[in-house]
Design an enzyme around this catalytic site. Structure first.
Site, PDB file in Angstrom:
ATOM      1  N   ARG A 225     -12.357  -9.325   9.400  1.00  0.00           N
ATOM      2  CA  ARG A 225     -12.112  -8.075  10.134  1.00  0.00           C
ATOM      3  C   ARG A 225     -13.042  -7.987  11.327  1.00  0.00           C
ATOM      4  O   ARG A 225     -12.651  -7.547  12.416  1.00  0.00           O
ATOM      5  CB  ARG A 225     -12.359  -6.874   9.220  1.00  0.00           C
ATOM      6  CG  ARG A 225     -11.339  -6.720   8.135  1.00  0.00           C
ATOM      7  CD  ARG A 225     -11.717  -5.552   7.231  1.00  0.00           C
ATOM      8  NE  ARG A 225     -10.818  -5.503   6.094  1.00  0.00           N
ATOM      9  CZ  ARG A 225     -11.195  -5.326   4.840  1.00  0.00           C
ATOM     10  NH1 ARG A 225     -12.471  -5.162   4.544  1.00  0.00           N
ATOM     11  NH2 ARG A 225     -10.312  -5.311   3.879  1.00  0.00           N
ATOM     12  N   PHE A 241       0.762  -5.607   6.408  1.00  0.00           N
ATOM     13  CA  PHE A 241       0.177  -5.595   5.051  1.00  0.00           C
ATOM     14  C   PHE A 241      -1.220  -4.958   5.128  1.00  0.00           C
ATOM     15  O   PHE A 241      -2.203  -5.527   4.679  1.00  0.00           O
ATOM     16  CB  PHE A 241       0.081  -7.013   4.464  1.00  0.00           C
ATOM     17  CG  PHE A 241       1.365  -7.798   4.504  1.00  0.00           C
ATOM     18  CD1 PHE A 241       2.309  -7.649   3.491  1.00  0.00           C
ATOM     19  CD2 PHE A 241       1.641  -8.684   5.542  1.00  0.00           C
ATOM     20  CE1 PHE A 241       3.495  -8.380   3.511  1.00  0.00           C
ATOM     21  CE2 PHE A 241       2.824  -9.405   5.573  1.00  0.00           C
ATOM     22  CZ  PHE A 241       3.762  -9.261   4.561  1.00  0.00           C
ATOM     23  N   ASP A 263       2.601  -1.063   5.897  1.00  0.00           N
ATOM     24  CA  ASP A 263       2.512  -1.459   4.484  1.00  0.00           C
ATOM     25  C   ASP A 263       3.717  -0.860   3.769  1.00  0.00           C
ATOM     26  O   ASP A 263       4.208   0.203   4.154  1.00  0.00           O
ATOM     27  CB  ASP A 263       1.206  -0.944   3.857  1.00  0.00           C
ATOM     28  CG  ASP A 263       0.829  -1.715   2.601  1.00  0.00           C
ATOM     29  OD1 ASP A 263      -0.108  -2.522   2.641  1.00  0.00           O
ATOM     30  OD2 ASP A 263       1.492  -1.512   1.553  1.00  0.00           O
ATOM     31  N   ALA A 293       7.642  -5.533   5.245  1.00  0.00           N
ATOM     32  CA  ALA A 293       7.179  -6.324   6.389  1.00  0.00           C
ATOM     33  C   ALA A 293       8.313  -7.104   7.055  1.00  0.00           C
ATOM     34  O   ALA A 293       8.416  -7.118   8.283  1.00  0.00           O
ATOM     35  CB  ALA A 293       6.093  -7.283   5.921  1.00  0.00           C
ATOM     36  N   ASP A 313      -1.622 -10.358   6.578  1.00  0.00           N
ATOM     37  CA  ASP A 313      -2.452 -10.564   5.379  1.00  0.00           C
ATOM     38  C   ASP A 313      -1.651 -10.183   4.139  1.00  0.00           C
ATOM     39  O   ASP A 313      -1.951  -9.185   3.474  1.00  0.00           O
ATOM     40  CB  ASP A 313      -3.739  -9.728   5.496  1.00  0.00           C
ATOM     41  CG  ASP A 313      -4.679  -9.958   4.331  1.00  0.00           C
ATOM     42  OD1 ASP A 313      -4.600 -11.030   3.695  1.00  0.00           O
ATOM     43  OD2 ASP A 313      -5.506  -9.064   4.036  1.00  0.00           O
ATOM     44  N   CYS A 353      -3.807 -15.606   0.416  1.00  0.00           N
ATOM     45  CA  CYS A 353      -4.789 -15.437  -0.656  1.00  0.00           C
ATOM     46  C   CYS A 353      -4.269 -16.037  -1.963  1.00  0.00           C
ATOM     47  O   CYS A 353      -4.800 -15.751  -3.028  1.00  0.00           O
ATOM     48  CB  CYS A 353      -5.166 -13.967  -0.831  1.00  0.00           C
ATOM     49  SG  CYS A 353      -3.773 -12.929  -1.238  1.00  0.00           S
TER      50      CYS A 353
HETATM   51  N1  SAH Z   1      -5.054  -6.514   4.695  1.00  0.00           N
HETATM   52  C1  SAH Z   1      -5.452  -5.649   3.620  1.00  0.00           C
HETATM   53  C2  SAH Z   1      -5.145  -6.214   2.253  1.00  0.00           C
HETATM   54  C3  SAH Z   1      -3.707  -6.581   2.048  1.00  0.00           C
HETATM   55  S1  SAH Z   1      -3.226  -6.611   0.380  1.00  0.00           S
HETATM   56  C4  SAH Z   1      -6.940  -5.324   3.753  1.00  0.00           C
HETATM   57  O1  SAH Z   1      -7.588  -5.777   4.700  1.00  0.00           O
HETATM   58  O2  SAH Z   1      -7.434  -4.580   2.918  1.00  0.00           O
HETATM   59  C5  SAH Z   1      -1.507  -6.778   0.537  1.00  0.00           C
HETATM   60  C6  SAH Z   1      -0.759  -5.493   0.909  1.00  0.00           C
HETATM   61  O3  SAH Z   1       0.585  -5.857   1.145  1.00  0.00           O
HETATM   62  C7  SAH Z   1      -0.721  -4.414  -0.158  1.00  0.00           C
HETATM   63  O4  SAH Z   1      -1.257  -3.221   0.365  1.00  0.00           O
HETATM   64  C8  SAH Z   1       0.769  -4.237  -0.495  1.00  0.00           C
HETATM   65  O5  SAH Z   1       1.132  -2.878  -0.697  1.00  0.00           O
HETATM   66  C9  SAH Z   1       1.417  -4.773   0.748  1.00  0.00           C
HETATM   67  N2  SAH Z   1       2.767  -5.325   0.569  1.00  0.00           N
HETATM   68  C10 SAH Z   1       3.255  -6.045  -0.465  1.00  0.00           C
HETATM   69  N3  SAH Z   1       4.517  -6.437  -0.226  1.00  0.00           N
HETATM   70  C11 SAH Z   1       4.848  -5.950   1.006  1.00  0.00           C
HETATM   71  C12 SAH Z   1       6.012  -6.023   1.825  1.00  0.00           C
HETATM   72  N4  SAH Z   1       7.098  -6.673   1.409  1.00  0.00           N
HETATM   73  N5  SAH Z   1       5.981  -5.427   3.032  1.00  0.00           N
HETATM   74  C13 SAH Z   1       4.881  -4.761   3.451  1.00  0.00           C
HETATM   75  N6  SAH Z   1       3.755  -4.662   2.722  1.00  0.00           N
HETATM   76  C14 SAH Z   1       3.731  -5.238   1.521  1.00  0.00           C
END
Ligand code: SAH
Length: 409
Positions: A225, A241, A263, A293, A313, A353
């Protein structure tokens, strides 16, 4: 204590400090007198010996292909101060790396095998530590762990236990999997949702360990970040995400012209909005959208939108080895969609991840994505998990987060 005797030559990986004993390496089991059943109980402490009687260490017994996870090498019993010493060692690493200050009270205190504590995760958020057990052995030790944390870490007054999603689901488990192990009674219960702020690099985040994902926050992206902050000035940024909006807040502080956070979870979007409002009360250049997404990127592309900097992410696309092929296809698709929408001279931060997807495979998926949309792409940075998620060199399985920063022509 029950003794696990290995087959000849099976002691070698333990002597190299790999902390797991696989069930196939076991020659026989000598149960201690207290046992009624014919096998050790899941989670009990066992001593491991080589075929010629050498003491190799003490660990937690597990049902499954990993039979023992070693806590201490070369001993036949754990010392009485084991938990305090081990947690202190973990804390000292974080402190010596400068992760504990009034600008940063958010860090991972224990990263499983990376801190010689297999099956245990502890994240610290200001005055509260959130503990996750991934093994029955760690579940049985949760109270000793909690006490050691408050003894060792000056800022921690509460320890919350959150293992409902992490303990082996087939195991018979006694005791609560969720709830406070230690709670400072002066803290009102209403604080959990509304008034709790934890600080990461000077930015304040509301962290909801009760209802949030994992321990409530993704501590592992802190350094990445900060890199987004360096590149954000004057840019139109898209944070896909976004969860609690970590990357978005750093982009705003870095002087981004505009930040869009996306998200699929409405709860996540509520958190992002709360976090932006708290840190940047006057900001008018942030928008948060609840959307899938893939659908969002397709719709934006059809609307002709482009961005200077995109962050991807996603959650782990492969939770198991057999899901790797589909996961790679997922990474390729989402990266192709993002690369297409980046203006010439723009930047993509892209992450995986999934532990089961290694660096090379991920890079190949991103390469295929770039090639499929016909853009010239260069790698500026190769990113990974931060210093409070150390990888035990004898346990490379602990490496999971990887990222690429790409320059898109
Ligand atoms: N980048 C974030 C962590 C991401 S965790 C940080 O810095 O804290 C992954 C995220 O993706 C979760 O919040 C989850 O709700 C979201 N997610 C899962 N599937 C998704 C989709 N199909 N479209 C959008 N978001 C999604």
């Amino acid at each position: 204590m029950t003794t696990i005797i290995l087959k000849p030559h099976k002691e070698e990986s333990l002597k190299r400090f790999h902390p797991w004993v696989f069930s196939g390496a076991i020659a026989r089991i000598v149960l201690d007198a207290a046992h009624k059943a014919a096998a050790p109980e899941e989670g009990e402490l066992v001593c491991v010996e080589s075929a010629n009687g050498e003491t190799l260490g003490v660990g937690h017994w597990q049902v499954g292909s990993i039979a023992v996870r070693i806590l201490e090498f070369g001993v036949s019993a754990l010392p009485a101060d084991f938990w305090e010493k081990r947690i202190r060692a973990a804390y000292q690493v974080r402190e010596s790396l400068g992760l504990v200050s009034n600008l940063n009270d958010t860090f991972r205190l224990v990263h499983g095998e990376g801190d010689w504590l297999p099956g245990l995760i502890v994240d610290v958020y200001a005055d509260t530590a959130v503990v996750q057990a991934h093994s029955v052995g760690m579940h049985l030790c949760r109270k000793a762990v909690a006490e050691a944390i408050v003894t060792v870490v000056p800022q921690v007054e509460n320890v919350y236990y959150k293992s409902d999603d992490t303990l082996p689901f087939k195991a018979a488990i006694e005791g609560e999997k969720v709830g406070y192990l230690i709670r400072n009674t002066d803290i009102p219960s209403s604080r959990d949702a509304e008034e709790f702020w934890s600080t990461e690099n000077g930015l304040e985040f509301r962290i909801d360990w009760l209802k949030g994902q994992k321990t409530g926050f993704f501590v592992d992206q802190r350094e990445n970040r900060a890199l987004v902050e360096r590149y954000a000035a004057g840019k139109e940024v898209l944070n896909m995400f976004c969860y609690t909006g970590g990357f978005s807040l750093y982009a705003l502080r870095g002087g981004a012209k505009r930040v869009d956070s996306v998200d699929v979870s409405q709860k996540a979007i509520d958190l992002v909005n709360a976090n932006v409002a708290h840190n940047f009360p006057k900001a008018k250049n942030h928008t948060a959208v609840t959307a899938d997404a893939f659908e969002y990127l397709t719709a934006q592309k059809n609307a002709g939108r482009t961005f200077d900097l995109i962050i991807l992410d996603p959650p782990a696309f492969a939770k198991h080895r057999d899901a790797v092929k589909n996961a790679l296809r997922g990474y390729q698709r989402i990266n192709a969609k993002a690369i297409e929408m980046i203006r010439p001279g723009g930047i993509l931060f892209t992450f995986s991840c999934s532990q089961a997807v290694d660096k090379e495979a991920f890079r190949l998926a991103v390469f295929s994505a770039a090639a499929s949309v016909g853009r010239k792409v260069r790698i500026l940075h190769q990113l990974h998990q931060p210093q409070d998620h150390p990888i035990n060199i004898y346990h490379p399985e602990g490496e999971y987060l990887k990222g690429l920063v790409l320059y898109i022509e």
